[in-house]
Design a protein around this motif. Structure first.
Motif, PDB file in Angstrom:
ATOM      1  N   ARG A 195       6.301  24.152  27.323  1.00 15.29           N
ATOM      2  CA  ARG A 195       7.308  23.650  28.588  1.00 15.29           C
ATOM      3  C   ARG A 195       6.750  23.827  29.933  1.00 15.29           C
ATOM      4  O   ARG A 195       5.847  24.688  30.142  1.00 15.29           O
ATOM      5  CB  ARG A 195       8.530  24.718  28.356  1.00 15.29           C
ATOM      6  CG  ARG A 195       9.260  24.664  27.020  1.00 15.29           C
ATOM      7  CD  ARG A 195      10.191  23.592  26.990  1.00 15.29           C
ATOM      8  NE  ARG A 195      11.190  23.710  27.976  1.00 15.29           N
ATOM      9  CZ  ARG A 195      12.496  22.538  28.073  1.00 15.29           C
ATOM     10  NH1 ARG A 195      12.253  21.578  27.619  1.00 15.29           N
ATOM     11  NH2 ARG A 195      13.353  23.068  29.017  1.00 15.29           N
ATOM     12  N   GLN A 196       7.225  23.020  30.799  1.00  8.35           N
ATOM     13  CA  GLN A 196       6.527  22.917  31.992  1.00  8.35           C
ATOM     14  C   GLN A 196       7.603  22.596  32.971  1.00  8.35           C
ATOM     15  O   GLN A 196       8.500  21.629  32.720  1.00  8.35           O
ATOM     16  CB  GLN A 196       5.371  22.161  32.124  1.00  8.35           C
ATOM     17  CG  GLN A 196       4.475  21.902  33.493  1.00  8.35           C
ATOM     18  CD  GLN A 196       3.359  21.181  33.339  1.00  8.35           C
ATOM     19  OE1 GLN A 196       2.571  21.683  32.648  1.00  8.35           O
ATOM     20  NE2 GLN A 196       3.268  20.115  34.164  1.00  8.35           N
ATOM     21  N   ASP A 237       2.642  21.805  21.833  1.00 14.63           N
ATOM     22  CA  ASP A 237       3.254  21.316  22.927  1.00 14.63           C
ATOM     23  C   ASP A 237       3.847  22.633  23.742  1.00 14.63           C
ATOM     24  O   ASP A 237       3.878  23.435  23.378  1.00 14.63           O
ATOM     25  CB  ASP A 237       4.296  20.129  22.611  1.00 14.63           C
ATOM     26  CG  ASP A 237       4.091  19.288  21.733  1.00 14.63           C
ATOM     27  OD1 ASP A 237       2.756  18.851  21.812  1.00 14.63           O
ATOM     28  OD2 ASP A 237       4.678  18.709  20.869  1.00 14.63           O
ATOM     29  N   THR A 285       9.696  19.674  27.879  1.00 13.19           N
ATOM     30  CA  THR A 285       8.948  19.621  27.074  1.00 13.19           C
ATOM     31  C   THR A 285       7.260  18.848  27.210  1.00 13.19           C
ATOM     32  O   THR A 285       7.679  17.683  27.595  1.00 13.19           O
ATOM     33  CB  THR A 285       8.868  19.352  25.573  1.00 13.19           C
ATOM     34  OG1 THR A 285      10.022  20.473  25.161  1.00 13.19           O
ATOM     35  CG2 THR A 285       7.881  19.544  24.551  1.00 13.19           C
ATOM     36  N   ARG A 286       6.208  19.273  27.363  1.00 19.59           N
ATOM     37  CA  ARG A 286       5.024  18.513  27.567  1.00 19.59           C
ATOM     38  C   ARG A 286       4.230  18.370  26.442  1.00 19.59           C
ATOM     39  O   ARG A 286       4.029  19.416  25.459  1.00 19.59           O
ATOM     40  CB  ARG A 286       4.130  19.083  28.680  1.00 19.59           C
ATOM     41  CG  ARG A 286       4.510  19.253  30.001  1.00 19.59           C
ATOM     42  CD  ARG A 286       4.827  17.867  30.643  1.00 19.59           C
ATOM     43  NE  ARG A 286       3.536  17.106  30.924  1.00 19.59           N
ATOM     44  CZ  ARG A 286       2.772  17.014  31.666  1.00 19.59           C
ATOM     45  NH1 ARG A 286       3.098  17.761  32.935  1.00 19.59           N
ATOM     46  NH2 ARG A 286       1.738  16.367  32.006  1.00 19.59           N
ATOM     47  N   ARG A 287       4.167  16.900  25.982  1.00 22.77           N
ATOM     48  CA  ARG A 287       3.527  16.887  24.786  1.00 22.77           C
ATOM     49  C   ARG A 287       1.844  16.873  24.572  1.00 22.77           C
ATOM     50  O   ARG A 287       1.334  16.223  25.709  1.00 22.77           O
ATOM     51  CB  ARG A 287       3.796  15.405  23.838  1.00 22.77           C
ATOM     52  CG  ARG A 287       3.281  15.390  22.678  1.00 22.77           C
ATOM     53  CD  ARG A 287       3.873  14.041  22.021  1.00 22.77           C
ATOM     54  NE  ARG A 287       3.469  13.685  20.638  1.00 22.77           N
ATOM     55  CZ  ARG A 287       3.480  14.310  19.484  1.00 22.77           C
ATOM     56  NH1 ARG A 287       4.346  15.208  19.463  1.00 22.77           N
ATOM     57  NH2 ARG A 287       2.850  13.933  18.562  1.00 22.77           N
ATOM     58  N   SER A 288       1.174  17.697  24.018  1.00 26.88           N
ATOM     59  CA  SER A 288      -0.283  17.881  23.809  1.00 26.88           C
ATOM     60  C   SER A 288      -0.711  16.495  23.937  1.00 26.88           C
ATOM     61  O   SER A 288      -0.423  15.583  22.908  1.00 26.88           O
ATOM     62  CB  SER A 288      -0.559  18.838  22.815  1.00 26.88           C
ATOM     63  OG  SER A 288      -2.097  18.748  22.536  1.00 26.88           O
ATOM     64  N   SER A 304       3.362  24.122  37.088  1.00 28.82           N
ATOM     65  CA  SER A 304       4.949  24.258  37.136  1.00 28.82           C
ATOM     66  C   SER A 304       5.088  24.661  38.557  1.00 28.82           C
ATOM     67  O   SER A 304       6.087  23.944  39.321  1.00 28.82           O
ATOM     68  CB  SER A 304       5.461  25.268  36.213  1.00 28.82           C
ATOM     69  OG  SER A 304       5.437  24.848  34.875  1.00 28.82           O
ATOM     70  N   ASP A 343       9.419  20.347  35.498  1.00 34.27           N
ATOM     71  CA  ASP A 343       9.310  18.925  35.703  1.00 34.27           C
ATOM     72  C   ASP A 343       9.826  18.483  37.068  1.00 34.27           C
ATOM     73  O   ASP A 343      10.897  18.990  37.753  1.00 34.27           O
ATOM     74  CB  ASP A 343      10.292  18.187  34.525  1.00 34.27           C
ATOM     75  CG  ASP A 343      10.161  16.839  34.659  1.00 34.27           C
ATOM     76  OD1 ASP A 343       9.349  16.097  34.289  1.00 34.27           O
ATOM     77  OD2 ASP A 343      11.079  16.275  35.163  1.00 34.27           O
TER      78      ASP A 343
END
Length: 248
Positions: A226-227, A224, A207-210, A16, A229
């Motif tokens: 949060r990061q 998943d 949201t970043r998906r695994s 991040s 963006d």
């Protein structure tokens, strides 16, 4: 043309922080556990972030979620964390502590200030749950803080914008008032128009998906995350630039 208001990104991880830098943020507040309002990041995260960031790096000093009333062991942990930040060459630390009655815990904050040495100080959102924000603002000024982070005592900075404006007026140039909580590109101009804040603070998260193909989802173990963006940071920077052009 007026100067663009500075943007600080609350970065909950190294990734991040790097996204904040790539997106054009002016400063990073490095932390972890943003879901509980943020806590102090690991030593490894701090060390690598210090190596990789070219923009100012400030570090949240908070040993746990919950209230801001700290026991002696927690204060010792915070002091050690501040000392680590100083040794790593961080630019600033973000502090705050309250007494049980909601007043600023001046002895604890003064000890943290002493440990910080020449690093910049920000007083964090403990001010939003204190018993008198303007008295707390004076305390932050007296402690030598460069800025105070606030939502104006509301769930979001936009909702608290009138109170933030009152804090800006009260500060009278003695400290920077930074508005944060729920800030994004769609509302930052309105927030600034009402609050007259000197700086803004946002996570710019998505949201970043695994990448896991096998997905076992249990309580507390959701794959998943949060990061920050980069594109959301860029959008915030663009909105701030447009606001500066309009109000210049």
């Amino acid at each position: 043309m007026s100067a663009r208001v500075r943007l600080e990104i609350a970065a909950g991880s190294l990734a991040s922080a790097l996204a904040a830098q790539a997106g054009g943020a002016d400063r990073v507040e490095l932390c972890e556990n943003l879901g509980e309002g943020g806590c102090t990041p690991s030593y490894g995260t701090l060390a690598v972030a210090r190596d990789r960031l070219r923009i100012p790096l400030h570090v949240l000093i908070r040993p746990r979620g919950g209230d801001f009333l700290y026991g002696s062991e927690e204060i010792e942990v915070m002091l050690r964390d501040v000392e680590h930040c100083a040794r790593l060459g961080c630019d600033g630390v973000v502090i705050g502590a309250l007494e049980a009655n909601g007043a600023v815990d001046l002895p604890t904050c003064a000890a943290l200030r002493e440990a910080a040495g020449g690093m910049a100080l920000t007083f964090h959102r403990a001010i939003d749950v204190c018993n008198d924000p303007l008295v707390a603002l004076e305390a932050a000024i007296g402690l030598g803080c460069s800025r105070v982070l606030t939502s104006g005592g509301a769930d979001t900075a936009l909702a608290g914008a009138p109170r933030i404006a009152a804090m800006v007026a009260h500060a009278a140039g003695r400290i920077h008032v930074m508005a944060g909580a729920g800030v994004d590109a769609s509302n930052v101009a309105e927030l600034l128009d009402v609050s007259h804040a000197h700086e803004v603070h946002a996570s710019a998260g998505a949201t970043r998906r695994s990448a896991m193909s096998y997905r076992a989802t249990l309580a507390g173990l959701v794959p998943d995350w949060r990061q920050t963006d980069e594109s959301r940071v860029r959008a915030l920077c663009a909105a701030l630039a447009q606001h500066a052009m309009r109000t210049g």
